[in-house]
Design a protein around this motif. Structure first.
Motif, PDB file in Angstrom:
ATOM      1  N   ILE A   1     -11.772 -20.185   8.008  1.00  0.00           N
ATOM      2  CA  ILE A   1     -12.224 -21.450   8.583  1.00  0.00           C
ATOM      3  C   ILE A   1     -12.519 -21.210  10.054  1.00  0.00           C
ATOM      4  O   ILE A   1     -11.675 -20.721  10.796  1.00  0.00           O
ATOM      5  CB  ILE A   1     -11.158 -22.550   8.409  1.00  0.00           C
TER       6      ILE A   1
ATOM      7  N   ILE B   1     -17.418 -31.335  13.012  1.00  0.00           N
ATOM      8  CA  ILE B   1     -17.803 -30.522  11.856  1.00  0.00           C
ATOM      9  C   ILE B   1     -18.696 -31.364  10.955  1.00  0.00           C
ATOM     10  O   ILE B   1     -18.612 -32.596  10.950  1.00  0.00           O
ATOM     11  CB  ILE B   1     -16.580 -29.994  11.070  1.00  0.00           C
ATOM     12  N   SER B   2     -19.531 -30.700  10.207  1.00  0.00           N
ATOM     13  CA  SER B   2     -20.418 -31.410   9.287  1.00  0.00           C
ATOM     14  C   SER B   2     -19.634 -31.851   8.059  1.00  0.00           C
ATOM     15  O   SER B   2     -18.516 -31.390   7.805  1.00  0.00           O
ATOM     16  CB  SER B   2     -21.576 -30.498   8.867  1.00  0.00           C
TER      17      SER B   2
ATOM     18  N   ASP C   1     -20.424 -31.112   5.043  1.00  0.00           N
ATOM     19  CA  ASP C   1     -20.319 -29.923   4.183  1.00  0.00           C
ATOM     20  C   ASP C   1     -19.171 -29.012   4.647  1.00  0.00           C
ATOM     21  O   ASP C   1     -18.432 -28.474   3.826  1.00  0.00           O
ATOM     22  CB  ASP C   1     -21.626 -29.136   4.169  1.00  0.00           C
ATOM     23  N   GLU C   2     -19.049 -28.843   5.973  1.00  0.00           N
ATOM     24  CA  GLU C   2     -17.946 -28.038   6.491  1.00  0.00           C
ATOM     25  C   GLU C   2     -16.606 -28.665   6.143  1.00  0.00           C
ATOM     26  O   GLU C   2     -15.663 -27.957   5.774  1.00  0.00           O
ATOM     27  CB  GLU C   2     -18.060 -27.884   8.010  1.00  0.00           C
TER      28      GLU C   2
ATOM     29  N   ASP D   1     -15.842 -27.794   2.639  1.00  0.00           N
ATOM     30  CA  ASP D   1     -15.518 -26.370   2.531  1.00  0.00           C
ATOM     31  C   ASP D   1     -14.124 -26.091   3.084  1.00  0.00           C
ATOM     32  O   ASP D   1     -13.329 -25.381   2.472  1.00  0.00           O
ATOM     33  CB  ASP D   1     -16.565 -25.544   3.282  1.00  0.00           C
TER      34      ASP D   1
END
Length: 95
Positions: free
Chosen positions: A35, A61-62, A64-65, A68
């Motif tokens: 990460i 952070i996005s 998607d991030e 994840d």
């Protein structure tokens, strides 16, 4: 008179060094989980506000991030749960 070198030690306070050490440990812990925070930084104490200590900011952070990161953290925590179930005293931290 002694001259200072180009190293940064002259400019660092104990509090700043502590922030850097703990910030590095924080970043490395997350790197172990693959990460990465792109916008992480150490913020200086604020003279004109109530914040008198150093802060570590993670930036943004996005979506998607976030997904994840959550997947990676949950995977690591599932492994830890499995380990705890096999070794009940695993939660005991050394002094």
């Amino acid at each position: 008179m002694d001259y200072i070198g180009s190293d940064t030690a002259f400019w660092l306070t104990t509090a700043r060094l502590e922030a850097q050490e703990k910030g590095s440990a924080f970043v490395n812990a997350f790197r172990r989980l693959d990460i990465e925070f792109d916008d992480i930084e150490i913020r200086e104490p604020c003279d004109g506000c109530r914040r008198t200590d150093y802060k570590i900011t993670l930036g943004s952070i996005s979506v998607d991030e976030a997904g994840d990161f959550a997947r990676k953290l949950n995977h690591a925590l599932n492994l830890l749960d499995d380990y705890r179930n096999q070794a009940p005293d695993a939660d005991q931290l050394p002094d």
